[in-house]
Design a protein around this motif. Structure first.
Motif, PDB file in Angstrom:
ATOM      1  N   LEU A 104       0.826  -1.210   0.000  1.00 40.33           N
ATOM      2  CA  LEU A 104       0.000   0.000   0.000  1.00 40.33           C
ATOM      3  C   LEU A 104       0.856   1.254   0.000  1.00 40.33           C
ATOM      4  O   LEU A 104       0.503   2.262  -0.623  1.00 40.33           O
ATOM      5  CB  LEU A 104      -0.919  -0.011   1.221  1.00 40.33           C
ATOM      6  CG  LEU A 104      -2.044  -1.046   1.202  1.00 40.33           C
ATOM      7  CD1 LEU A 104      -2.800  -1.043   2.527  1.00 40.33           C
ATOM      8  CD2 LEU A 104      -3.020  -0.774   0.058  1.00 40.33           C
ATOM      9  N   PHE A 108       0.144   3.711  -2.984  1.00 43.30           N
ATOM     10  CA  PHE A 108      -0.370   5.050  -2.688  1.00 43.30           C
ATOM     11  C   PHE A 108       0.615   6.135  -3.114  1.00 43.30           C
ATOM     12  O   PHE A 108       0.216   7.180  -3.626  1.00 43.30           O
ATOM     13  CB  PHE A 108      -0.662   5.179  -1.188  1.00 43.30           C
ATOM     14  CG  PHE A 108      -1.883   4.438  -0.734  1.00 43.30           C
ATOM     15  CD1 PHE A 108      -2.809   3.970  -1.648  1.00 43.30           C
ATOM     16  CD2 PHE A 108      -2.113   4.187   0.612  1.00 43.30           C
ATOM     17  CE1 PHE A 108      -3.941   3.277  -1.234  1.00 43.30           C
ATOM     18  CE2 PHE A 108      -3.232   3.498   1.035  1.00 43.30           C
ATOM     19  CZ  PHE A 108      -4.147   3.040   0.112  1.00 43.30           C
ATOM     20  N   PHE A 112      -0.276   8.804  -5.892  1.00 41.49           N
ATOM     21  CA  PHE A 112      -0.329  10.224  -5.535  1.00 41.49           C
ATOM     22  C   PHE A 112       0.492  11.076  -6.490  1.00 41.49           C
ATOM     23  O   PHE A 112       0.047  12.128  -6.949  1.00 41.49           O
ATOM     24  CB  PHE A 112       0.170  10.435  -4.102  1.00 41.49           C
ATOM     25  CG  PHE A 112       0.529  11.866  -3.803  1.00 41.49           C
ATOM     26  CD1 PHE A 112      -0.458  12.811  -3.621  1.00 41.49           C
ATOM     27  CD2 PHE A 112       1.862  12.265  -3.734  1.00 41.49           C
ATOM     28  CE1 PHE A 112      -0.135  14.144  -3.369  1.00 41.49           C
ATOM     29  CE2 PHE A 112       2.192  13.579  -3.479  1.00 41.49           C
ATOM     30  CZ  PHE A 112       1.186  14.529  -3.302  1.00 41.49           C
ATOM     31  N   LEU A 331      -4.823   9.986  -0.930  1.00 40.36           N
ATOM     32  CA  LEU A 331      -3.650   9.190  -1.303  1.00 40.36           C
ATOM     33  C   LEU A 331      -2.401   9.702  -0.596  1.00 40.36           C
ATOM     34  O   LEU A 331      -1.558   8.913  -0.142  1.00 40.36           O
ATOM     35  CB  LEU A 331      -3.445   9.238  -2.822  1.00 40.36           C
ATOM     36  CG  LEU A 331      -4.436   8.473  -3.683  1.00 40.36           C
ATOM     37  CD1 LEU A 331      -4.174   8.756  -5.165  1.00 40.36           C
ATOM     38  CD2 LEU A 331      -4.351   6.968  -3.430  1.00 40.36           C
ATOM     39  N   GLY A 334      -2.621   8.643   2.941  1.00 41.43           N
ATOM     40  CA  GLY A 334      -2.519   7.191   3.020  1.00 41.43           C
ATOM     41  C   GLY A 334      -1.094   6.698   2.895  1.00 41.43           C
ATOM     42  O   GLY A 334      -0.658   5.825   3.654  1.00 41.43           O
ATOM     43  N   TYR A 335      -0.324   7.257   1.955  1.00 38.54           N
ATOM     44  CA  TYR A 335       1.035   6.734   1.800  1.00 38.54           C
ATOM     45  C   TYR A 335       1.939   7.163   2.955  1.00 38.54           C
ATOM     46  O   TYR A 335       2.871   6.434   3.337  1.00 38.54           O
ATOM     47  CB  TYR A 335       1.612   7.110   0.432  1.00 38.54           C
ATOM     48  CG  TYR A 335       2.437   8.364   0.319  1.00 38.54           C
ATOM     49  CD1 TYR A 335       3.714   8.454   0.844  1.00 38.54           C
ATOM     50  CD2 TYR A 335       1.956   9.473  -0.384  1.00 38.54           C
ATOM     51  CE1 TYR A 335       4.481   9.603   0.708  1.00 38.54           C
ATOM     52  CE2 TYR A 335       2.711  10.612  -0.531  1.00 38.54           C
ATOM     53  CZ  TYR A 335       3.968  10.677   0.021  1.00 38.54           C
ATOM     54  OH  TYR A 335       4.716  11.814  -0.118  1.00 38.54           O
TER      55      TYR A 335
END
Length: 416
Positions: A104, A108, A112, A331, A334-335
């Motif tokens: 992930l 991500f 992004f 994104l 999230g990353y």
């Protein structure tokens, strides 16, 4: 040819990561075997001691004592077996979360960077976009804290005052990072940002006077040479005019801002304060996201608010574009969230390898999904720079384990 070279580079980095992982697993298995052998030797010694005690008992008696010794030996053996099984199950339980978070993190991050460049191509307002990306993280954080899905940090005025300078540097660095990608290519921006270890070392030395051993700093040479080669233009003389462009300058200043922010975070955020305010890695970044959003709101609105709103209203589907902006912000959050989780599960050397491979994934995504043109010179320079980042990170992790008179203070290997 370029794509083949990039794939070879990514495969080489992946092989390095895999070989390091296998070596780590091998060391852990050998350590587990050594521990098992020690437990077996201890068990044998206990059995021999029990036999000696039995032989020393008087004739015609001692049956009850023999039974007690046998029961104690069996209980000790069962306890040792349970401990060994528990250690093995805990090691296995980390593999699935680690692979999930790592996948992930890469996905991500690549998504992004691609989405961010697509947005900036049609909406050239980087500071307004930066604020939306930071504020989008609160759409996840506030409900998670409010509904009890995540333990809430204990926020007060003193904590916010300590976060204020860090948040100001963070939002400034993020805004310049987005502006750099909007003015230039994603590929070149990340090649320039590979100078992060060099800039981090200089920032720490200027502010604290601490410096790593010479054999660690020598590993910075491939980074400098690689970035210079990637930025140079073909010709007899070394033309580095691309390093003076706005995109390159913004990326460098962004890296400096992130390095100073991390140094301040290390000095201001003590372990006692984190424990008192319930600031684990995720909550720490969550509070930083909220404070950075608040700090960037007024400057972004004063600088680009009105023209950005007019450009949004003039679009054919402003609501759909707004959803795209918020999705890009999610994104981004999230990353960063996955990055913190990955680094918590890895050793410093493994984290350095994964972080270096992350930039390779981003560069590959820029070529495949954005169609950015990459010359062999840029490809070679980026490969040398990424190798230097990996080499420096591993050397610094090794140096941190050695006895030294003063602790090496570095702002870290990982940044957005």
């Amino acid at each position: 040819m370029v794509l083949k070279s990039i794939v070879v580079l990514a495969a080489g980095a992946a092989c390095a990561l895999q070989s390091h992982h296998h070596a780590t697993v091998g060391r852990r298995r050998r350590a587990a075997l050594t521990a098992t052998n020690r437990r077996l030797m201890a068990k044998r010694q206990r059995q021999e001691e029990a036999s000696r005690r039995i032989l020393s008992l008087p004739k015609g008696g001692g049956i009850l004592r023999v039974q007690r010794l046998r029961t104690a030996l069996e209980a000790s053996s069962q306890k040792a077996t349970a401990v060994a099984v528990g250690e093995e199950s805990r090691a296995r339980s980390k593999v699935v979360p680690l692979l999930s978070f790592l996948s992930l993190w890469y996905a991500f991050n690549a998504a992004f960077n691609v989405q961010n460049k697509v947005i900036l191509n049609s909406f050239p307002y980087p500071w307004a976009v930066s604020w939306v990306q930071l504020a989008s993280g609160m759409l996840f954080l506030l409900p998670a804290w409010g509904l009890g899905l995540r333990s809430r940090p204990k926020v007060d005025a003193s904590l916010l005052l300590k976060f204020l300078p860090i948040a100001a540097l963070h939002c400034f660095g993020h805004g310049l990072q987005v502006a750099s990608m909007g003015a230039g290519s994603v590929f070149f921006t990340h090649v320039v940002k590979a100078t992060e270890p060099l800039i981090g070392m200089l920032v720490v030395f200027l502010f604290t006077g601490a410096i790593a051993p010479w054999w660690v700093n020598v590993c910075l040479l491939p980074i400098v040479c690689g970035v210079a080669l990637a930025a140079s233009k073909p010709g007899a003389a070394m033309d580095l005019s691309d390093l003076c462009s706005f995109a390159s300058t913004a990326a460098l200043v962004s890296t400096v801002a992130f390095a100073v922010a991390k140094l301040l975070a290390k000095q201001l955020m003590s372990k006692e304060m984190k424990r008192e305010h319930n600031l684990d890695a995720a909550n720490n970044y969550g509070v930083l996201t909220c404070c950075s959003s608040a700090a960037l709101l007024l400057p972004s609105m004063l600088g680009e608010g009105r023209p950005a709103l007019e450009a949004l209203r003039a679009m054919d589907d402003p609501f759909g574009f707004s959803r795209q902006l918020v999705f890009c912000g999610m994104l981004y959050y999230g990353y960063n969230e996955m990055g913190f989780r990955v680094l918590d599960l890895l050793s410093p050397v493994s984290a350095a390898v994964c972080n270096s491979l992350k930039r390779v994934v981003v560069l590959l995504a820029a070529v495949l999904f954005l169609g950015e043109h990459v010359t062999p010179r840029k490809l070679l320079g980026s490969a040398i720079a990424m190798f230097g980042v990996l080499l420096y990170s591993i050397a610094k992790a090794r140096a941190a384990k050695l006895p030294k008179p003063s602790k090496i203070q570095a702002p870290g290997n990982w940044q957005p």
